[in-house]
Design a protein around this motif. Structure first.
Motif, short mmCIF file in Angstrom:
data_model
loop_
_atom_site.label_atom_id
_atom_site.label_comp_id
_atom_site.label_asym_id
_atom_site.label_seq_id
_atom_site.Cartn_x
_atom_site.Cartn_y
_atom_site.Cartn_z
N LYS A 69 -51.11 -2.13 -11.33
CA LYS A 69 -50.97 -1.77 -12.74
C LYS A 69 -49.64 -1.08 -13.05
N HIS A 70 -48.92 -0.70 -12.00
CA HIS A 70 -47.68 0.04 -12.23
C HIS A 70 -46.62 -0.88 -12.83
N ARG A 71 -45.84 -0.33 -13.76
CA ARG A 71 -44.74 -1.08 -14.37
C ARG A 71 -43.50 -0.22 -14.41
N LEU A 72 -42.35 -0.89 -14.36
CA LEU A 72 -41.06 -0.24 -14.60
C LEU A 72 -40.46 -0.85 -15.85
N MET A 73 -40.22 0.00 -16.86
CA MET A 73 -39.61 -0.48 -18.10
C MET A 73 -38.15 -0.05 -18.14
N ILE A 74 -37.29 -0.99 -18.49
CA ILE A 74 -35.88 -0.66 -18.67
C ILE A 74 -35.50 -1.05 -20.09
N HIS A 75 -34.98 -0.09 -20.84
CA HIS A 75 -34.71 -0.35 -22.26
C HIS A 75 -33.62 0.59 -22.75
N GLY A 76 -33.39 0.60 -24.03
CA GLY A 76 -32.34 1.43 -24.61
C GLY A 76 -31.08 0.59 -24.80
N MET A 77 -29.94 1.13 -24.40
CA MET A 77 -28.67 0.43 -24.61
C MET A 77 -28.45 -0.63 -23.54
N VAL A 78 -29.34 -1.62 -23.54
CA VAL A 78 -29.21 -2.74 -22.61
C VAL A 78 -29.26 -4.04 -23.41
N GLU A 79 -28.69 -5.10 -22.82
CA GLU A 79 -28.72 -6.39 -23.49
C GLU A 79 -30.15 -6.94 -23.57
N GLN A 80 -30.88 -6.75 -22.49
CA GLN A 80 -32.21 -7.34 -22.39
C GLN A 80 -33.20 -6.32 -21.86
N PRO A 81 -34.00 -5.68 -22.72
CA PRO A 81 -35.05 -4.79 -22.20
C PRO A 81 -35.97 -5.59 -21.27
N ARG A 82 -36.50 -4.91 -20.27
CA ARG A 82 -37.30 -5.65 -19.28
C ARG A 82 -38.46 -4.79 -18.81
N ASP A 89 -35.90 6.32 6.38
CA ASP A 89 -35.34 4.99 6.23
C ASP A 89 -36.02 4.37 5.01
N TRP A 90 -35.27 4.22 3.94
CA TRP A 90 -35.83 3.79 2.66
C TRP A 90 -35.51 2.32 2.42
N THR A 91 -36.48 1.58 1.92
CA THR A 91 -36.26 0.17 1.60
C THR A 91 -36.56 -0.07 0.12
N GLY A 92 -35.70 -0.83 -0.51
CA GLY A 92 -35.92 -1.12 -1.92
C GLY A 92 -34.79 -1.96 -2.47
N VAL A 93 -34.60 -1.86 -3.78
CA VAL A 93 -33.57 -2.66 -4.44
C VAL A 93 -32.53 -1.71 -5.01
N LYS A 94 -31.28 -2.14 -4.93
CA LYS A 94 -30.23 -1.32 -5.53
C LYS A 94 -30.46 -1.28 -7.04
N VAL A 95 -30.31 -0.11 -7.63
CA VAL A 95 -30.47 -0.01 -9.09
C VAL A 95 -29.43 -0.89 -9.78
N SER A 96 -28.26 -1.00 -9.18
CA SER A 96 -27.19 -1.81 -9.78
C SER A 96 -27.61 -3.27 -9.92
N THR A 97 -28.39 -3.76 -8.97
CA THR A 97 -28.86 -5.15 -9.04
C THR A 97 -29.64 -5.38 -10.33
N ILE A 98 -30.52 -4.44 -10.64
CA ILE A 98 -31.36 -4.61 -11.83
C ILE A 98 -30.59 -4.28 -13.11
N LEU A 99 -29.73 -3.26 -13.05
CA LEU A 99 -28.96 -2.93 -14.26
C LEU A 99 -27.97 -4.04 -14.61
N GLU A 100 -27.41 -4.69 -13.60
CA GLU A 100 -26.54 -5.83 -13.89
C GLU A 100 -27.34 -6.99 -14.48
N GLU A 101 -28.57 -7.11 -14.03
CA GLU A 101 -29.45 -8.16 -14.55
C GLU A 101 -29.75 -7.94 -16.05
N VAL A 102 -30.09 -6.71 -16.41
CA VAL A 102 -30.45 -6.47 -17.81
C VAL A 102 -29.21 -6.28 -18.69
#
Lengths: 428, 222
Positions: A125-138, A186-199
């Motif tokens: 059920k968890h979601r991550l919302m990215i919005h505000g001054m972006v081209e494409q909210p996601r 040892d942390w595994t995940g996605v670079k924030v830049s990957t997603i911010l460049e996407e949006v």
């Protein structure tokens, strides 16, 4: 059999002098392994006797479907200082650094900091919302986050209040309580830049509000430049899913910056053109100076180190040869060197950096020390690749007074007494 | 992956349709994961409030209404007059920010009144956060500002009035990090005279360290 006997406690024991011990063991082998007599003796068994666990098979596979430490290690736990906070839901626990063997903090011992307790978040059920001054909210589900290109990085996370009790004077006689608001994983995940460049961030988008799904809806402002630099959205910790204590199923990792901005259970990133000045970056996590002004947005954790053996929890007993051990870290990059003093800072000796020396990660150091049985004042001093030298508490107080609470990265002094006991002291 | 690397990868794959959205601005996603949130979804979660008032919802609340709500939802921890029970935060008071162990409050320390609305809305009341309606949050905000003698008893908080409240410590912060502000050196030998090395304080005998062996120490008072 040595597994249990050479646990963390071995560190405060003259038996640590390993070559001799191994030689003894080999001698026992050579004597013929005659499995005689052994069993009955009440006193400590010694070669060639067999202990009970050598005389019967133990439990089989999957008797523990998820492993845990030996019960002989039951004292190695996160602990808290009850009087620090009004409730355990808005509080902190401390990593037992005195028992940490390498640069990776065991996931079950990693310090906790909650502002509204530890939420139980359903990853479906968890979601991550990215919005505000972006081209494409996601809006992303966890399976979306996990599909992005992934990386693993070793970094520490430290609460800037680590050592906050010690600004005025030595208070807590414990490494766990003076320095335990830190862990390294040892942390595994996605670079924030990957997603911010996407949006796509709009040109005026310079700040981000990062917000958690916990009851505190923990919220901090962070420059977009830092998010694009080296931040991660993390779902893995030490080879398995992120622990609930660390933000399961998703947290922000902000390498080298104060723990509070590493928002756990992250559910929202809002891009804007100025900071929000949330409660956590105005009322809290700001540093009162002697003139009554306060510093804010002091995110970076400057170079710091501490000796983890000996320490109040791990004293020495008899004169002889020991290995001084400890950790150093810097939020500005790699550790360049660590120096150790046994005379309260009059003379220093360069320690050996052991194993991985990674940027914004805990780094292990060691130095042999032949203790003559006389009182000693042990200190360690970290120097990072920017050339910054870890300060004394006197230097820090001269710059910031005693009301700052946060960012105490001063040199720790351990007083070793003639009987081998160790105390937290400060020098003037 | 850099933008150019992505484009190169796409070209190699024979499907060079567009660059990533950030480069093209055409709104075409490269990965395309996730969904586009609806305006309603965004509005439901976007609760952050800025000093200029951005994010403040419609609604309003008076000091007197806030006083009633405060006694119901807040006073058990923060005290009837915001004095703070036990270790719970003290909300009202104008003690100096200098000297021995200052106890900053909303009135003496917080630079923006909007932060008060934002924090009460997102994190309070502590046992059941984010349940108050905007009118209620405005009212409690107004009451706490009044407790600190920052607004009059007739004050009504709303999206227009709250950003205009001048907090006493508005200019009490330095937002540019002045560090490094210590200048220790890598001295290796004879860095101090031995008689300069004096123990000025010790944790020994203070009796405030929780137990560090055995089970968790629950004997100490909260």
């Amino acid at each position: 059999m040595d597994q249990e006997a050479t646990g963390p406690q071995a560190g405060h024991d003259a038996r640590l002098v390993r070559p001799g011990r191994r030689a003894m063991f080999r001698a026992g082998m050579a004597a013929g392994m005659v499995a005689l007599a052994g069993r009955a003796r009440a006193e400590a068994p010694a070669p060639p006797a067999d202990d009970p666990w050598s005389q019967t098979p133990g439990p089989g596979v999957v008797s523990r479907v998820y492993g845990h430490p030996s019960h002989f290690e039951k004292d190695v736990i996160r602990r808290n200082v009850p009087f620090l906070t009004a409730t355990p839901q808005s509080s902190v626990s401390f990593t037992p650094l005195q028992s940490q063997q390498g640069i990776i903090t065991a996931s079950g011992l990693f310090f906790e900091r909650y502002h509204a307790g530890r939420p139980t978040v359903d990853p479906a059920k968890h979601r991550l919302m990215i919005h505000g001054m972006v081209e494409q909210p996601r809006l992303y589900a966890m399976r979306d986050i996990e599909r992005f290109p992934s990386i693993s990085r070793i970094h520490f996370i430290e609460c800037p209040a680590n050592g906050g009790m010690e600004w005025r004077a030595a208070q807590l006689n414990s490494l766990q309580f003076t320095h335990g608001m830190i862990g390294c994983a040892d942390w595994t995940g996605v670079k924030v830049s990957t997603i911010l460049e996407e949006v796509g961030i709009k040109p005026e988008g310079k700040w981000a509000l990062v917000e958690g799904a916990d009851g505190a809806h923990m919220a901090r402002s962070i420059p977009v430049s830092k998010l694009l630099d080296d931040c991660m959205l993390v779902y893995g910790q030490n080879g398995e899913a992120l622990r609930p204590e660390q933000g399961y199923p998703l947290r922000l990792l902000v390498p080298g910056w104060q723990g509070n901005v590493n928002v756990k259970w992250i559910r929202r990133i809002q891009i804007g053109d100025q900071p929000w000045f949330t409660r956590e970056e105005t009322s809290k996590y700001t540093e009162l100076m002697p003139d009554g002004k306060a510093r804010g947005f002091t995110w970076k954790l400057y170079a710091k180190s501490v000796i983890t053996f000996p320490c109040p929890e791990m004293p020495v007993n008899a004169p002889g040869l020991y290995e001084i051990r400890g950790f150093a870290w810097s939020g500005l990059g790699r550790i360049k060197a660590v120096d150790v003093s046994i005379d309260g800072g009059v003379n220093w000796t360069r320690a050996r950096l052991d194993g991985l020396v990674l940027p914004k990660a805990m780094t292990r150091f060691t130095l042999p020390w032949r203790w003559d049985g006389k009182p000693a004042l042990l200190q360690s001093r970290a120097i990072d690749e920017t050339g910054f030298v870890q300060p004394t508490i006197t230097e820090l107080r001269a710059a910031r007074g005693v009301n700052a609470i946060y960012n105490n990265n001063s040199i720790q002094t351990w007083q070793v007494k003639e009987n081998g006991s160790v105390f937290d002291v400060q020098l003037g | 992956m850099s933008s150019s690397a992505r484009i190169a990868a796409l070209a190699l794959a024979g499907c060079l349709l567009t660059g990533p959205a950030s480069a093209s601005g055409h709104g075409v996603l490269y990965y395309g994961y996730g969904t586009t949130p609806t305006a309603r979804q965004i509005a439901g979660w976007a609760i952050a409030v800025r000093p200029d008032g951005q994010g403040l919802p419609p609604g309003k609340g008076s000091v007197s209404h806030g006083g009633d709500l405060f006694q119901t939802f807040c006073a058990a921890c923060h005290g009837t007059f915001g004095e703070g029970e036990g270790r719970y935060p003290k909300l009202a008071g104008n003690d100096p920010l200098t000297g021995n162990q200052p106890r900053p409050t909303v009135g003496s320390y917080w630079p923006y009144a909007t932060t008060l609305f934002d924090y009460i809305n997102r994190a309070m009341p502590f046992p059941s956060p984010h349940v108050l309606k905007p009118d209620q949050v405005y009212a409690v905000t107004a009451y706490i500002l009044n407790l600190n003698n920052i607004v009059a008893a007739s004050f009504v908080a709303d999206a227009t009035t709250l950003p205009k409240v001048k907090m006493p410590n508005r200019h009490g912060f330095i937002w540019a990090d002045p560090r490094p502000d210590t200048h220790d050196t890598e001295c290796m030998n004879d860095c101090l005279k031995p008689d300069q090395v004096k123990i000025t304080s010790t944790a020994e005998g203070k009796g405030i360290t929780p137990r560090t062996t055995g089970p968790l120490d629950t004997s100490m008072p909260q």
